[in-house]
Design a protein around this motif. Structure first.
Motif, PDB file in Angstrom:
ATOM      1  N   GLY A 136       0.664  -1.016  -0.265  1.00 50.86           N
ATOM      2  CA  GLY A 136      -0.193   0.367  -0.020  1.00 50.86           C
ATOM      3  C   GLY A 136       0.555   1.116  -0.182  1.00 50.86           C
ATOM      4  O   GLY A 136       0.966   1.881  -0.546  1.00 50.86           O
ATOM      5  N   VAL A 137       2.145   1.162   1.013  1.00 53.98           N
ATOM      6  CA  VAL A 137       2.906   2.236   1.016  1.00 53.98           C
ATOM      7  C   VAL A 137       3.591   3.201  -0.338  1.00 53.98           C
ATOM      8  O   VAL A 137       4.067   3.360  -1.265  1.00 53.98           O
ATOM      9  CB  VAL A 137       3.213   2.236   2.007  1.00 53.98           C
ATOM     10  CG1 VAL A 137       4.689   3.970   2.254  1.00 53.98           C
ATOM     11  CG2 VAL A 137       3.005   2.542   3.178  1.00 53.98           C
ATOM     12  N   ALA A 184       0.862   6.781   7.772  1.00 56.32           N
ATOM     13  CA  ALA A 184       2.214   6.829   6.913  1.00 56.32           C
ATOM     14  C   ALA A 184       2.607   8.289   5.578  1.00 56.32           C
ATOM     15  O   ALA A 184       3.057   8.552   5.506  1.00 56.32           O
ATOM     16  CB  ALA A 184       2.950   5.806   5.835  1.00 56.32           C
ATOM     17  N   LEU A 185       1.037   8.186   4.706  1.00 56.01           N
ATOM     18  CA  LEU A 185       0.978   8.828   3.723  1.00 56.01           C
ATOM     19  C   LEU A 185       1.111  10.646   4.724  1.00 56.01           C
ATOM     20  O   LEU A 185       1.884  11.891   3.962  1.00 56.01           O
ATOM     21  CB  LEU A 185       0.401   8.876   2.650  1.00 56.01           C
ATOM     22  CG  LEU A 185       0.640   7.116   1.540  1.00 56.01           C
ATOM     23  CD1 LEU A 185      -1.033   7.224   1.062  1.00 56.01           C
ATOM     24  CD2 LEU A 185       1.702   7.089   0.724  1.00 56.01           C
ATOM     25  N   LEU A 186      -0.124  10.218   5.564  1.00 60.41           N
ATOM     26  CA  LEU A 186      -0.948  11.254   5.731  1.00 60.41           C
ATOM     27  C   LEU A 186       0.158  12.215   6.693  1.00 60.41           C
ATOM     28  O   LEU A 186       0.942  13.573   6.557  1.00 60.41           O
ATOM     29  CB  LEU A 186      -1.689  11.748   7.080  1.00 60.41           C
ATOM     30  CG  LEU A 186      -3.100  10.622   6.766  1.00 60.41           C
ATOM     31  CD1 LEU A 186      -4.120  11.110   7.206  1.00 60.41           C
ATOM     32  CD2 LEU A 186      -3.402  11.352   5.377  1.00 60.41           C
ATOM     33  N   LEU A 187       1.307  11.290   7.227  1.00 57.79           N
ATOM     34  CA  LEU A 187       2.152  12.144   8.221  1.00 57.79           C
ATOM     35  C   LEU A 187       3.695  13.346   7.169  1.00 57.79           C
ATOM     36  O   LEU A 187       3.850  13.932   7.982  1.00 57.79           O
ATOM     37  CB  LEU A 187       3.008  10.756   9.379  1.00 57.79           C
ATOM     38  CG  LEU A 187       2.345  10.710   9.987  1.00 57.79           C
ATOM     39  CD1 LEU A 187       3.202   9.113  10.653  1.00 57.79           C
ATOM     40  CD2 LEU A 187       2.284  11.384  11.256  1.00 57.79           C
ATOM     41  N   SER A 188       3.651  12.300   6.129  1.00 54.74           N
ATOM     42  CA  SER A 188       4.970  13.112   5.683  1.00 54.74           C
ATOM     43  C   SER A 188       3.881  13.836   4.410  1.00 54.74           C
ATOM     44  O   SER A 188       5.106  15.213   3.958  1.00 54.74           O
ATOM     45  CB  SER A 188       5.347  12.470   4.639  1.00 54.74           C
ATOM     46  OG  SER A 188       6.494  11.844   5.616  1.00 54.74           O
ATOM     47  N   ALA A 189       3.174  14.131   4.196  1.00 55.75           N
ATOM     48  CA  ALA A 189       1.875  15.090   2.889  1.00 55.75           C
ATOM     49  C   ALA A 189       2.606  16.400   3.418  1.00 55.75           C
ATOM     50  O   ALA A 189       2.482  17.104   2.648  1.00 55.75           O
ATOM     51  CB  ALA A 189      -0.007  14.442   3.528  1.00 55.75           C
ATOM     52  N   PRO A 190       2.699  17.256   4.697  1.00 56.23           N
ATOM     53  CA  PRO A 190       2.839  18.735   4.609  1.00 56.23           C
ATOM     54  C   PRO A 190       4.243  18.954   3.753  1.00 56.23           C
ATOM     55  O   PRO A 190       3.916  20.192   2.832  1.00 56.23           O
ATOM     56  CB  PRO A 190       3.154  18.633   5.917  1.00 56.23           C
ATOM     57  CG  PRO A 190       1.762  17.970   6.946  1.00 56.23           C
ATOM     58  CD  PRO A 190       3.185  16.248   5.199  1.00 56.23           C
ATOM     59  N   ARG A 191       5.124  18.039   3.328  1.00 60.33           N
ATOM     60  CA  ARG A 191       6.630  18.549   2.893  1.00 60.33           C
ATOM     61  C   ARG A 191       5.957  18.282   1.535  1.00 60.33           C
ATOM     62  O   ARG A 191       6.902  18.297   1.027  1.00 60.33           O
ATOM     63  CB  ARG A 191       7.148  17.555   3.483  1.00 60.33           C
ATOM     64  CG  ARG A 191       7.547  18.242   5.306  1.00 60.33           C
ATOM     65  CD  ARG A 191       8.344  19.117   5.122  1.00 60.33           C
ATOM     66  NE  ARG A 191       9.381  19.301   4.499  1.00 60.33           N
ATOM     67  CZ  ARG A 191      11.093  18.302   4.405  1.00 60.33           C
ATOM     68  NH1 ARG A 191      11.181  18.683   6.019  1.00 60.33           N
ATOM     69  NH2 ARG A 191      11.724  18.609   4.325  1.00 60.33           N
ATOM     70  N   PHE A 192       4.360  16.987   0.999  1.00 61.59           N
ATOM     71  CA  PHE A 192       4.962  16.836  -0.139  1.00 61.59           C
ATOM     72  C   PHE A 192       4.182  18.337  -1.019  1.00 61.59           C
ATOM     73  O   PHE A 192       4.034  19.352  -0.899  1.00 61.59           O
ATOM     74  CB  PHE A 192       3.692  16.160  -0.578  1.00 61.59           C
ATOM     75  CG  PHE A 192       4.129  14.858   0.159  1.00 61.59           C
ATOM     76  CD1 PHE A 192       5.381  14.600   0.662  1.00 61.59           C
ATOM     77  CD2 PHE A 192       3.008  13.807  -0.037  1.00 61.59           C
ATOM     78  CE1 PHE A 192       5.212  13.396   1.454  1.00 61.59           C
ATOM     79  CE2 PHE A 192       3.226  12.008   0.371  1.00 61.59           C
ATOM     80  CZ  PHE A 192       4.271  12.557   0.845  1.00 61.59           C
ATOM     81  N   ASN A 193       5.055  18.727  -2.058  1.00 63.31           N
ATOM     82  CA  ASN A 193       4.585  19.554  -2.811  1.00 63.31           C
ATOM     83  C   ASN A 193       3.301  20.146  -3.280  1.00 63.31           C
ATOM     84  O   ASN A 193       3.294  21.313  -3.210  1.00 63.31           O
ATOM     85  CB  ASN A 193       5.408  19.443  -4.000  1.00 63.31           C
ATOM     86  CG  ASN A 193       6.690  19.385  -4.136  1.00 63.31           C
ATOM     87  OD1 ASN A 193       7.297  20.119  -3.400  1.00 63.31           O
ATOM     88  ND2 ASN A 193       7.402  19.388  -5.413  1.00 63.31           N
ATOM     89  N   GLN A 194       2.348  19.408  -3.002  1.00 61.55           N
ATOM     90  CA  GLN A 194       1.092  19.066  -3.746  1.00 61.55           C
ATOM     91  C   GLN A 194       0.105  18.853  -1.974  1.00 61.55           C
ATOM     92  O   GLN A 194      -0.811  18.288  -2.167  1.00 61.55           O
ATOM     93  CB  GLN A 194       0.648  19.301  -4.710  1.00 61.55           C
ATOM     94  CG  GLN A 194       0.814  18.671  -6.102  1.00 61.55           C
ATOM     95  CD  GLN A 194       0.440  18.088  -7.302  1.00 61.55           C
ATOM     96  OE1 GLN A 194      -0.255  17.648  -7.789  1.00 61.55           O
ATOM     97  NE2 GLN A 194       1.601  17.815  -7.829  1.00 61.55           N
TER      98      GLN A 194
END
Length: 459
Positions: A136-137, A184-194
């Motif tokens: 999934g990740v 896993a995706l939510l925790l790093s998401a603020p650092r993703f460009n979009q």
């Protein structure tokens, strides 16, 4: 020669000689500690993590982040009030190697972090970690723009070739095997460009409290999160790109790790107090108050903590544990000592945890004379007179603590590899014996007080 002396790894589970009466200070939450470490590492400024859990899983997380360039200093807080970790964000970089052990949070939370690193990050771990789902990740990160080499396994070992940034955006995943895919995706998401929009497309999500924990902790460091709980689309979470703030966070006690101690009060008709039990929390372990009350006890929650009192009889229960699956081993142990059958459902995903917990519980309780049957999504437990024997743990900390609970009522239980409890609950054997040593009652347990099936334990 006894079996214990022939096999030094076997731990003789203490048998209760009376009603426990103790206060047990439970170490900090693994789930909170590891989420807090990730968020602090991705923040724009340093932060403090007070009363963190020091266990195998959390130390693996800290070492992994250090390998990617994050500063984590262990010491006391700025006011000298106790142990604290100072987390100093830095530019994430490779090459780096991450040992995940068998920690689901490390193997799932850190590949998204590694995608933000400048350089390759290689992930490896214990043999069991190769069998745990990670597709999934992996698939989601590829959709979001990451380059990952896993030789088409959808599992460890793997290498994330970080490019220093990740596009992000919308992604659909099936997280029905683990809610950690979403977290896993939510925790790093603020650092993703979009940022990210995560859409779950599978069956009902397990362990929803853990996703709520992730969302609450993201918001606490300044992230903007839209979620189903606050009027968003069902099974869709959106996180906007933003800087994260360094915070001073105090880690709550691990309520799931309080389970065996509360269970001891239920089994022995005693009383256990857990200080600092939060009045409001997203931890799944908070459900113990309701579940253990239904199984025969009573509880009082105040600002100083939780006091749980047992009646000396354990009642069977019919309960859906889909949101709190990690509590299943301890509840199964109690159900084996109950005065009526139990049905535990909603936990098919436990077959993919540290071990196949449903198969392991069935085998080990039945080896002691029990009557446990697997169903498609859980267990049916019909209490029977139990006898002593070796209880295998399969390197699973919750199997070990479940065995200790059974040992309170059944003499002669020997636990293989009690040391596996160090994964999330360091010094468990000392905490356990300390709870029993605090018992002021020296008379034996009244025959039948533990329920008819264990009226004569070991018979």
């Amino acid at each position: 020669m006894t079996e214990s002396s022939a096999h030094p790894a076997l731990w003789p589970a203490p048998h209760a000689t009376g009603a426990v009466d103790a206060t047990v200070t439970v170490p900090g939450s693994k789930s909170v500690t590891n989420r807090a470490l990730v968020l602090a590492a991705l923040s724009s400024e340093p932060g403090w993590l007070r009363r963190p859990l020091r266990s195998r899983d959390t130390l693996l997380m800290a070492e992994a982040l250090r390998a990617m360039g994050v500063g984590i200093e262990e010491g006391v807080g700025p006011d000298g009030s106790g142990e604290a970790w100072r987390v100093i964000p830095a530019g994430l970089h490779g090459p780096a190697t991450v040992d995940v052990g068998n920690a689901g949070t490390v193997m799932r939370f850190l590949p998204p972090v590694a995608s933000l690193a400048d350089g390759p990050v290689h992930f490896d771990g214990d043999p069991r970690s190769y069998e745990r789902p990670l597709h999934g990740v992996i698939d989601a990160l590829r959709t979001l723009g990451a380059r990952i080499d896993d030789e088409a396994r959808g599992a460890l070992p793997l290498t994330v070739h970080g490019a220093g940034a990740l596009d992000g955006g919308p992604v659909a995943i099936d997280a029905s095997s683990s809610s950690q895919f979403v977290s896993a995706l939510l925790l790093s998401a603020p650092r993703f460009n979009q940022g990210v929009e995560v859409r779950h497309t599978g069956r009902a999500l397990p362990s929803m409290p853990h996703i709520r924990m992730t969302v609450d902790m993201l918001r606490a460091v300044g992230a903007q999160v839209d979620e189903p709980e606050t009027g968003g689309e069902p099974d869709v979470w959106r996180v906007s790109p933003s800087a994260l703030l360094g915070r001073d966070l105090t880690v709550e006690p691990d309520l799931s790790n309080a389970q065996p101690f509360l269970a001891a009060a239920l089994v022995t008709g005693g009383r256990v107090t857990v200080p600092d039990w939060p009045l409001r929390t997203t931890q799944p372990g908070d459900a113990l108050r309701e579940i253990f009350t239904a199984m025969g006890g009573s509880c009082e929650l105040t600002e100083s903590g939780l006091t749980f009192t047992g009646s000396g009889r354990v009642h069977g229960i019919d309960v859906d544990l889909g949101e709190v699956g990690e509590l299943t081993p301890g509840i199964a142990a109690l159900a084996a000592l109950a005065d009526s059958p139990s049905t535990l459902s909603g936990v098919a995903h436990l077959r993919l945890h540290e071990t196949d917990r449903l198969a392991a519980l069935t085998k080990e309780i039945n080896n002691l004379g029990g009557d446990v049957t697997e169903t498609a999504d859980g267990l049916v437990i019909r209490p029977r007179p139990l006898h002593g024997g070796v209880f295998q743990t399969y390197d699973d900390h919750r199997m070990a603590t479940a065995a200790a609970v059974i040992g309170l009522a059944v003499p002669g239980i020997e636990v293989e590899n009690i040391g596996t409890t160090a994964k999330t609950l360091p010094d468990f054997p000392d905490l356990w014996t300390g709870m029993l040593d605090a018992d002021p009652d020296t008379v034996g347990v009244t025959p039948g007080a533990l329920g008819a099936p264990t009226e004569r334990p070991g018979a």
